[in-house]
Design an enzyme around this catalytic site. Structure first.
Site, PDB file in Angstrom:
ATOM      1  N   GLN A 147     153.604 116.833  51.005  1.00 54.90           N
ATOM      2  CA  GLN A 147     153.750 115.375  51.228  1.00 54.90           C
ATOM      3  C   GLN A 147     153.596 115.035  52.590  1.00 54.90           C
ATOM      4  O   GLN A 147     153.082 114.084  53.134  1.00 54.90           O
ATOM      5  CB  GLN A 147     154.965 114.706  50.778  1.00 54.90           C
ATOM      6  CG  GLN A 147     155.373 113.549  50.584  1.00 54.90           C
ATOM      7  CD  GLN A 147     156.634 113.238  49.534  1.00 54.90           C
ATOM      8  OE1 GLN A 147     157.832 113.502  49.959  1.00 54.90           O
ATOM      9  NE2 GLN A 147     156.245 112.860  48.589  1.00 54.90           N
ATOM     10  N   PHE A 148     154.244 115.990  53.543  1.00 61.60           N
ATOM     11  CA  PHE A 148     153.885 116.218  54.860  1.00 61.60           C
ATOM     12  C   PHE A 148     153.639 117.586  55.203  1.00 61.60           C
ATOM     13  O   PHE A 148     154.140 118.519  54.839  1.00 61.60           O
ATOM     14  CB  PHE A 148     155.126 115.580  55.785  1.00 61.60           C
ATOM     15  CG  PHE A 148     155.652 114.192  55.637  1.00 61.60           C
ATOM     16  CD1 PHE A 148     155.081 113.497  56.629  1.00 61.60           C
ATOM     17  CD2 PHE A 148     156.211 113.755  54.401  1.00 61.60           C
ATOM     18  CE1 PHE A 148     155.361 112.116  56.740  1.00 61.60           C
ATOM     19  CE2 PHE A 148     156.472 112.445  54.307  1.00 61.60           C
ATOM     20  CZ  PHE A 148     156.009 111.648  55.405  1.00 61.60           C
ATOM     21  N   GLU A 191     154.062 116.246  44.942  1.00 60.82           N
ATOM     22  CA  GLU A 191     155.069 115.561  44.910  1.00 60.82           C
ATOM     23  C   GLU A 191     154.904 113.942  45.012  1.00 60.82           C
ATOM     24  O   GLU A 191     154.248 113.800  45.835  1.00 60.82           O
ATOM     25  CB  GLU A 191     156.245 115.725  46.068  1.00 60.82           C
ATOM     26  CG  GLU A 191     156.746 117.173  45.769  1.00 60.82           C
ATOM     27  CD  GLU A 191     157.278 117.791  47.156  1.00 60.82           C
ATOM     28  OE1 GLU A 191     157.323 117.139  48.161  1.00 60.82           O
ATOM     29  OE2 GLU A 191     157.284 119.047  47.090  1.00 60.82           O
ATOM     30  N   GLU A 200     157.189 123.404  47.189  1.00 62.85           N
ATOM     31  CA  GLU A 200     155.918 123.549  47.636  1.00 62.85           C
ATOM     32  C   GLU A 200     155.182 124.832  47.276  1.00 62.85           C
ATOM     33  O   GLU A 200     154.114 125.023  47.107  1.00 62.85           O
ATOM     34  CB  GLU A 200     155.777 123.614  49.574  1.00 62.85           C
ATOM     35  CG  GLU A 200     156.184 121.808  49.681  1.00 62.85           C
ATOM     36  CD  GLU A 200     157.447 121.706  49.848  1.00 62.85           C
ATOM     37  OE1 GLU A 200     158.436 122.532  49.528  1.00 62.85           O
ATOM     38  OE2 GLU A 200     158.124 120.306  49.497  1.00 62.85           O
ATOM     39  N   HIS A 205     158.445 114.999  60.388  1.00 62.39           N
ATOM     40  CA  HIS A 205     157.185 114.329  59.865  1.00 62.39           C
ATOM     41  C   HIS A 205     156.110 114.053  60.712  1.00 62.39           C
ATOM     42  O   HIS A 205     155.352 113.211  60.748  1.00 62.39           O
ATOM     43  CB  HIS A 205     157.801 112.824  59.214  1.00 62.39           C
ATOM     44  CG  HIS A 205     158.657 112.998  58.346  1.00 62.39           C
ATOM     45  ND1 HIS A 205     160.144 113.195  58.886  1.00 62.39           N
ATOM     46  CD2 HIS A 205     159.055 112.760  56.801  1.00 62.39           C
ATOM     47  CE1 HIS A 205     160.853 113.171  57.594  1.00 62.39           C
ATOM     48  NE2 HIS A 205     160.283 112.901  56.767  1.00 62.39           N
ATOM     49  N   ASP A 252     154.632 119.316  57.558  1.00 62.03           N
ATOM     50  CA  ASP A 252     155.961 119.680  57.903  1.00 62.03           C
ATOM     51  C   ASP A 252     156.574 120.344  57.032  1.00 62.03           C
ATOM     52  O   ASP A 252     157.627 121.247  57.084  1.00 62.03           O
ATOM     53  CB  ASP A 252     156.875 118.500  58.586  1.00 62.03           C
ATOM     54  CG  ASP A 252     156.186 117.849  59.489  1.00 62.03           C
ATOM     55  OD1 ASP A 252     156.451 117.681  60.520  1.00 62.03           O
ATOM     56  OD2 ASP A 252     155.402 116.913  59.095  1.00 62.03           O
ATOM     57  N   TYR A 253     156.368 120.163  55.758  1.00 65.69           N
ATOM     58  CA  TYR A 253     156.951 120.657  54.472  1.00 65.69           C
ATOM     59  C   TYR A 253     156.221 121.897  53.751  1.00 65.69           C
ATOM     60  O   TYR A 253     156.597 122.410  52.756  1.00 65.69           O
ATOM     61  CB  TYR A 253     156.933 119.483  53.175  1.00 65.69           C
ATOM     62  CG  TYR A 253     157.637 118.241  53.529  1.00 65.69           C
ATOM     63  CD1 TYR A 253     158.534 118.213  54.745  1.00 65.69           C
ATOM     64  CD2 TYR A 253     157.714 117.160  52.971  1.00 65.69           C
ATOM     65  CE1 TYR A 253     159.222 117.045  55.177  1.00 65.69           C
ATOM     66  CE2 TYR A 253     158.277 115.882  53.024  1.00 65.69           C
ATOM     67  CZ  TYR A 253     159.178 116.125  54.196  1.00 65.69           C
ATOM     68  OH  TYR A 253     159.868 114.899  54.477  1.00 65.69           O
TER      69      TYR A 253
END
Lengths: 337, 410
Positions: free
Chosen positions: A82-83, A29, A60, A129, A85-86
């Site tokens: 991207q993180f 992303e 994802e 994040h 957490d994702y």
């Protein structure tokens, strides 16, 4: 040698790898035209073209799923989540697919992919994040998990990960992107340009996966840690006056048992430190290994310093973060035990 | 104005349940030959109606009619019949072998043989399938030896997958057959990735993804459509709608959408429905979609309309959730009988030759089974070693796993 931030070092690793091997592709992303929200892929699309570095839809599972298909074809995808957490929508693809394909197909198909993701807290990112999900990957057979703590290692480890024949989870402590961080959030940020490990070779080199390094030699107690907490532990050693030996594990799986046991047998004490939540964390594995391999050498119980078992908070970030004070307390308590 | 009545939750139910009369009157079946065949470079917007129709070639008299007919020679059709009959005989023997305890598990294809057998004919060497557990016809029609399949099913000492994988979860890179996962739908997006890689590499090979009607509800299905659409991946995306996801009728996954094929329309992906029990129609549609992929025209979504005649697996009993006679009432008939009838109609086959072929095929399957059983079955004879269990997790065994293997004494 060049002076690099961790972002520049990671970018350089992908640049070098893409330049050497046209099978290496990079996507995720915002990673294409814009170069990633943390700028790790800046300029790669311009240099290697849109079919080798491109933007992906916000999906994802799709990013990792397509990477797996590409790897089965014969490419070497290095994708960005991207993180960290994702990453959970991609967890099935990582755990049930990437990690298992070599095994279940008896080597007919393999999965040489790298899944990069910024990890950890310290940037006021709140609970979505700031997470450190490494234990969710080290628990899975078939995955390698890497957490660098500085630009030099980040580049060498990432090149090694891209060249590795198996899937590698590459967790980048985002608080370290622009400078070493020892947990003193109220002090001015120091840049990597003032740190010796901000010196990074410009060309190709690797830091082998599975090898830990002694970051601070010491004789009193061994600190087993990785990522941001390497710097916190070094600060804690200095501030507590405890001559701690800080081991930077660098690769959590496969882990470097020899480096761990050599140090603990020497110091006879051990503190395990990580930012991730305590219970069932990677530290539990380290404590087990130490008691299995070094029990008769130990002078004190092995201690753990970790994130609390709460979601990562926002306003209370610095109450949550296991900073140098908590680590120093553990070092002193372990010496007094 | 009066207050609205309280909200109601809608839970779809199939038209019939056990004890009821089977009823497929809701399945709209167009006349064979009535659906037009557009050029492969058609604008997807012009063929949206194909997502709501059913492309059929064989009519009730066994004639091949309409614009989708004529893609296969007599020899190829006889070959196709043989593949389907082989798959059916193979299934019968392996279903039985499971009951005899020679394997833990089996999944048969009864009623769905045309889908994978006909599709395989439209592919070229080097193309890659990302199949589900009900596409063994891709292997049979692709020339993969039955003995190898059985060695895998029996998890014996010659199992090409070393006993690590559930029975029928085959893998053969050489035959364009990606390792099957038991986690549903994961392969659909991987197929798109493989196809993207082929395009990135400026190759000419294409991929085919496979999924069942029930699994289209998985997020990976939607991921696959997004990525395939965005990057115009050279991939054929196949939905096998066999009406049942274990005990759940297709309406639960389909929801308010008219058809599964129609899911492709929002993505601008040409979407076609085909009579999955019509060998000629499946082949013609597959060929059309494969050509699109090969010519850089992008992905195609195909819904194969068929019916799962047998149980979901050897662990399932369909009489608990659908009428026992439902499969007899399925309006698209049996794919083997329909192709046989067509071949007889065109003078390329006869009842005698069919009976003879059935016997020959069963002999071949039995001979393959005898050969495979020499290498053992699940609970007797040769089996993969405990050492094999530790191998192949990584390219190089890491120290911690080596220690575990040593501790296990192997």
């Amino acid at each position: 040698m060049a002076r690099m931030t961790m972002i520049e070092a990671i970018r350089s690793a992908m640049d070098v790898s893409m330049g050497r091997d046209e099978k290496v592709v990079v996507f995720g992303e915002d990673v294409g035209y814009f170069g990633g929200v943390f700028r790790c892929t800046q300029g790669l699309q311009q240099k290697y073209g849109v079919t080798r570095c491109f933007d992906a839809p916000i999906n994802e599972a799709g990013i990792v799923g397509t990477a797996i298909g590409m790897a089965a074809y014969g490419l070497r995808p290095c994708v960005e989540i991207q993180f960290a957490d994702y990453v959970y929508p991609a967890y099935d693809q990582i755990v049930s697919e990437a990690a298992r394909i070599r095994y279940r197909s008896n080597g007919q198909f393999t999965c040489p992919i790298v899944v990069r993701m910024p990890t950890g807290g310290g940037i006021f990112g709140g609970q979505t994040h700031s997470q450190s999900p490494e234990a969710l990957f080290t628990h899975v057979s078939g995955l390698k998990t890497v957490v660098p703590s500085n630009p030099h290692d980040a580049k060498g480890l990432l090149i090694a990960a891209i060249e590795d024949p198996d899937p590698v989870i590459f967790l980048e402590p985002k608080r370290l992107y622009n400078g070493p961080f020892d947990g003193h959030h109220d002090r001015p940020v120091t840049p990597w340009s003032k740190h010796p490990l901000g010196e990074v070779p410009e060309g190709h080199f690797t830091v082998p996966l599975g090898e830990a390094v002694v970051r601070r030699p010491g004789s009193a107690v061994t600190v087993l840690t990785y990522g941001t907490m390497v710097h916190v532990a070094e600060a804690a050693a200095g501030e507590s006056g405890v001559d701690a030996e800080v081991i930077d594990l660098r690769t959590l799986l496969p882990y470097d048992l020899e480096a761990i046991t050599a140090s603990v047998r020497k110091t006879r004490r051990c503190v395990v430190v990580h930012e991730a939540t305590l219970t069932s964390g990677y530290g539990a594995e380290l404590v087990s290994l130490v008691q299995e391999e070094c029990f008769w050498h130990l002078e004190a119980p092995v201690a753990r310093v970790a994130g609390y078992d709460t979601p990562y908070p926002h306003a209370q970030e610095w109450d949550y973060f296991p900073g140098p004070k908590r680590v120093a307390e553990a070092l002193i308590a372990t010496m007094e035990a | 104005m009066s207050a609205p009545e309280p909200l109601r939750l809608h839970v779809p139910e199939p038209e019939v349940r056990p004890g009821d009369e089977p009823d497929f009157s809701h399945v709209q079946i167009p006349r064979a030959g009535s659906v037009p065949r557009p050029p492969v470079d058609v604008d997807p917007r012009e063929i949206r109606d194909l997502a709501y129709s059913i492309i059929r070639v064989l009519n009730r008299q066994g004639e091949a009619v309409g614009p989708w007919a004529g893609t296969l020679s007599e020899d190829e059709l006889r070959d196709g019949l043989r593949h389907m009959m082989t798959l059916r005989a193979f299934d019968a023997r392996m279903q039985n072998a499971q009951r005899q305890g020679k394997t833990s598990f089996y999944m048969q294809h009864m009623g769905e043989e045309a889908v994978s057998c006909a599709f395989r004919r439209a592919l070229e060497p080097g193309d890659m399938n990302f199949p589900t557990y009900r596409q063994a016809g891709l292997l049979i029609a692709g020339g993969y030896p039955m003995v190898e399949m059985m060695n895998q099913i029996f998890s014996n000492e010659a199992d090409p997958l070393k006993g690590r994988q559930l029975p029928i979860m085959y893998s053969s890179k050489e035959h364009g057959f990606f390792s099957i996962s038991g986690n549903l739908a994961t392969q659909f997006i991987q197929a798109v990735g493989w196809a993207m890689a082929s395009a990135i590499s400026r190759d000419t090979r294409i991929a085919a993804g496979w999924i069942g009607d029930g699994s289209t509800a998985e997020s990976d299905f939607h991921a696959a459509l997004v990525f395939a659409s965005t990057y115009r991946a050279p991939v054929v995306l196949n939905i096998v709608n066999n009406q049942w996801a274990i005990s759940t009728f297709q309406g639960i996954a389909r929801g308010g959408s008219g058809t599964f094929a129609a899911r492709g329309l929002g993505f601008g992906i040409p979407a076609l429905r085909v009579d999955g029990n019509d060998y000629l129609a499946v082949h013609a549609v597959a060929k059309w979609a494969v050509e699109r992929a090969r010519r850089n025209l992008g992905p195609t979504l195909i819904e194969h309309v068929t019916y799962r005649v047998g149980a979901h697996s050897t662990s399932d009993d369909p009489s608990a959730y659908r009428p026992k006679t439902e499969s007899d009432a399925w309006p698209l008939g049996d794919p083997v009988i329909r192709l046989k009838k067509h071949l007889i109609k065109i003078g390329a086959w006869s009842d005698e030759r069919h009976t003879q072929a059935e016997a020959e095929i069963m002999d071949e399957v039995v001979a393959a089974q005898r050969e495979a059983e020499k290498h053992g079955t699940l609970h007797s004879g040769g089996k993969p070693s405990t050492r094999d269990m530790f191998e192949g997790v990584f390219a190089t065994m890491p120290p911690h796993l080596r220690r575990q293997r040593q501790k296990a004494g192997v």
